[in-house]
Scaffold this active site. Structure first.
Site, PDB file in Angstrom:
ATOM      1  N   GLU A 168       0.847  -1.193   0.000  1.00 57.61           N
ATOM      2  CA  GLU A 168       0.000   0.000   0.000  1.00 57.61           C
ATOM      3  C   GLU A 168       0.884   1.245   0.000  1.00 57.61           C
ATOM      4  OE1 GLU A 168      -3.856   1.081   2.441  1.00 57.61           O
ATOM      5  OE2 GLU A 168      -2.080   1.826   3.501  1.00 57.61           O
ATOM      6  N   HIS A 184      -4.283  11.220  14.373  1.00 54.23           N
ATOM      7  CA  HIS A 184      -3.934   9.909  14.924  1.00 54.23           C
ATOM      8  C   HIS A 184      -3.567  10.014  16.411  1.00 54.23           C
ATOM      9  CE1 HIS A 184      -2.291   5.838  15.099  1.00 54.23           C
ATOM     10  NE2 HIS A 184      -1.217   6.344  15.674  1.00 54.23           N
TER      11      HIS A 184
END
Length: 225
Positions: A168, A184
């Site tokens: 990815e 995050h």
């Protein structure tokens, strides 16, 4: 084309009460190590391709679109936790098919136009197969998250033959990366139970980051055409 490996079908869980002897446990451990090593090698292939593009722009052109690159392969604990969380059958074939971020690369650029340019340059290479592409820049997530994700497959040649490894790749601007990093950290601090007012602030900050990207893109266009 996938490598034939007797460890491919081995289950990594014994919740059915199966008792494994030392040799069976060793076989599973070696198979799991080889499985993750394939992703490490696939990651290196993608990193090399990105480094070549970066060096070409740096040495030949008067502008380098790549600000920085980070990468990682999930740890065994992290991978098995995701397998359990998503209910993926704990065998190598299903993990390879259903979990596409075991190996991940993040490419940070200065401008949105750089993101799309690099995606096209990388995925146009004939030994890269695009498995899927998600453009969260054109269509941001509801919380404001922006990035362009591409899951690609690259061939890795080992002593047992060829294996196509999914990697990815996330492409984003500096502003997008800064916002995603902050988001995050906030979710981690509050264990994903973030106060509504803070979520609203985050969404507003995402809009501000997107506006900044647009303004910087216009300035860049005026300077470089």
């Amino acid at each position: 084309m996938r490598r034939e490996d007797p460890a491919q079908g081995l289950v990594l869980s014994t919740t059915d009460g199966l008792t494994l002897d030392a040799e069976q446990l060793r076989t599973i451990r070696v198979g799991f190590q080889r499985f993750l090593l394939e992703y490490e090698f696939g990651l290196r292939e993608v990193e090399t391709k990105i480094e070549i593009l970066r060096d070409e722009f740096r040495e030949i052109h008067d502008y380098n679109p790549i600000e920085h690159v980070t990468s990682r392969v999930k740890s065994p604990d992290s991978l098995l936790a995701k397998v359990a969380r998503r209910g993926v059958p704990p065998n190598f074939e299903d993990m390879r098919e259903q979990i596409t971020d075991i190996a991940g690369v993040r490419v940070t650029c200065a401008f949105i136009s750089d993101v799309y340019r690099l995606v096209e340059l990388l995925t146009a290479q004939d030994d890269i197969t695009v498995r899927c592409r998600k453009d969260y820049i054109a269509e941001p997530k509801p919380n404001g998250y922006q990035s362009l994700h591409a899951v690609v497959e690259v061939p890795v040649y080992m002593s047992t033959g060829r294996v196509d490894v999914p990697v990815e790749i996330q492409f984003r601007t500096i502003a997008m990366d800064f916002w995603a990093s902050l988001e995050h950290k906030i979710h981690y601090k509050y264990a994903s139970d973030v106060p509504p007012e803070l979520l609203e602030e985050l969404t507003d900050a995402a809009r501000t980051a997107a506006e900044l990207d647009s303004r910087m893109q216009r300035l860049h266009r005026e300077l470089h055409g």
